[in-house]
Design an enzyme around this catalytic site. Structure first.
Site, PDB file in Angstrom:
ATOM      1  N   HIS A 161       0.940  -1.286  -0.108  1.00 61.67           N
ATOM      2  CA  HIS A 161       0.024   0.124  -0.027  1.00 61.67           C
ATOM      3  C   HIS A 161       0.709   1.204  -0.113  1.00 61.67           C
ATOM      4  O   HIS A 161       1.627   1.231   0.808  1.00 61.67           O
ATOM      5  CB  HIS A 161      -0.743   0.100   1.242  1.00 61.67           C
ATOM      6  CG  HIS A 161      -1.898   1.130   1.375  1.00 61.67           C
ATOM      7  ND1 HIS A 161      -1.758   1.830   2.458  1.00 61.67           N
ATOM      8  CD2 HIS A 161      -2.444   1.625   0.646  1.00 61.67           C
ATOM      9  CE1 HIS A 161      -2.621   3.009   2.307  1.00 61.67           C
ATOM     10  NE2 HIS A 161      -3.264   2.807   1.067  1.00 61.67           N
ATOM     11  N   HIS A 195       0.394  10.887  -1.757  1.00 63.14           N
ATOM     12  CA  HIS A 195      -0.631  10.659  -1.009  1.00 63.14           C
ATOM     13  C   HIS A 195      -1.117  11.945  -0.270  1.00 63.14           C
ATOM     14  O   HIS A 195      -2.195  12.589  -0.524  1.00 63.14           O
ATOM     15  CB  HIS A 195      -0.715   9.620  -0.161  1.00 63.14           C
ATOM     16  CG  HIS A 195      -2.034   9.046   0.436  1.00 63.14           C
ATOM     17  ND1 HIS A 195      -2.471  10.061   1.510  1.00 63.14           N
ATOM     18  CD2 HIS A 195      -2.934   8.049   0.155  1.00 63.14           C
ATOM     19  CE1 HIS A 195      -3.681   9.238   1.919  1.00 63.14           C
ATOM     20  NE2 HIS A 195      -3.735   8.215   1.207  1.00 63.14           N
ATOM     21  N   ASP A 220      -0.131   6.091  -5.528  1.00 65.96           N
ATOM     22  CA  ASP A 220      -1.222   7.062  -5.540  1.00 65.96           C
ATOM     23  C   ASP A 220      -0.688   8.285  -6.775  1.00 65.96           C
ATOM     24  O   ASP A 220       0.477   8.431  -6.760  1.00 65.96           O
ATOM     25  CB  ASP A 220      -1.302   8.159  -4.346  1.00 65.96           C
ATOM     26  CG  ASP A 220      -1.679   7.117  -3.319  1.00 65.96           C
ATOM     27  OD1 ASP A 220      -2.854   6.725  -3.104  1.00 65.96           O
ATOM     28  OD2 ASP A 220      -0.928   6.876  -2.218  1.00 65.96           O
TER      29      ASP A 220
END
Length: 273
Positions: free
Chosen positions: A5, A41, A27
């Site tokens: 992640h 992010h 992201d």
């Protein structure tokens, strides 16, 4: 798929893959003209993580290309899937198509190397807002107009807003998407979320008329939650700690039923429970 992640700096690619990830999530933020600008992010983000690591998007793509091109000194054989978490909430709805076109051009040039021995990972475009479905049509149109429709074989789609499954299905119809669909469900690791919608997504995946090929759950950092997600039948788990997921997959209860996906596993093919 063990999905690392918030991998937004090139150095983190090695870090997450070395911990056991065979997939990463990155992201992507856009400028006012709908150009993909940074892999970033920002604050707030998941508990226990630094929110502010970043690269210029095109530079990140070059680093990612090296990590997924056989023969390159930075190559990781097991990194086979990349989810781009497209931060389109900064855009007007009518910019979605432009964002898709510009994203396609960036990927074509900097990741796929204009179709000449580029990176080999499969790509999922994850869109937070159903109203931005034209990002998909803009993306596909551009790959075709730039002479590389074959690269659509490497791209899939996800709507990440935890919308009603039926509404997502209708949106894919509008976008002309009939396959290559991942369905996410989840919430930041700072909060708890049940598995009700995950179970609905898995049931849709396993039905004869569902639109979903794969289901993934985010963001999972604990062993108990990992077991619950595996028991629910997910195909992927997004995590800040790939080694935790890898450990659980090695437990006797899961070892026989699950394995870590390799490049030969087609991420657009439905594998039913």
């Amino acid at each position: 798929w063990i999905m690392g992640h918030m991998v937004n700096a090139i150095a983190q690619i090695d870090e997450f893959v070395n911990l056991g990830a065979n997939s990463i999530e990155t992201d992507v933020s856009f400028d006012d003209s709908a150009n993909p600008e940074y892999t970033y992010h920002g604050v707030p983000c998941d508990c226990g993580r630094t929110c502010t690591k970043w690269e210029y998007f095109n530079e990140f793509l070059k680093g990612l290309r090296k990590a997924t091109t056989p023969g390159d000194s930075k190559y990781h054989e097991k990194l086979v899937l990349v989810v781009f978490d497209l931060k389109t909430s900064s855009l007007y709805d009518n910019q979605a198509s432009d964002a898709g076109k510009k994203l396609a051009k960036s990927l074509l040039q900097n990741y796929w190397n204009n179709g000449n021995n580029g990176g080999r990972a499969y790509i999922v475009l994850s869109i937070p807002n159903l109203a931005h479905y034209k990002l998909i049509t803009g993306f596909k149109e551009t790959l075709t107009s730039e002479g590389h429709p074959e690269l659509m074989d490497k791209a899939g789609y996800d709507f990440s807003g935890n919308d009603e499954i039926g509404d997502v299905a209708k949106t894919y119809k509008k976008a002309g998407v009939t396959g290559h669909v991942w369905q996410s469900d989840g919430i930041t690791n700072c909060l708890l979320r049940g598995l009700d919608r995950v179970r609905k997504a898995v049931a849709s995946r396993d039905s004869s008329n569902g639109y979903i090929n794969k289901v993934y759950y985010w963001t999972v950092d604990k062993r108990a939650t990992t077991r619950d997600a595996l028991d629910a039948g997910v195909d992927g788990i997004m995590t800040n700690y790939p080694d935790v997921i890898a450990d659980v997959l090695n437990e006797s209860a899961y070892k026989a039923k699950f394995r870590i996906a390799s490049y030969d596993d087609n991420p657009w093919e439905t594998f039913k429970n």
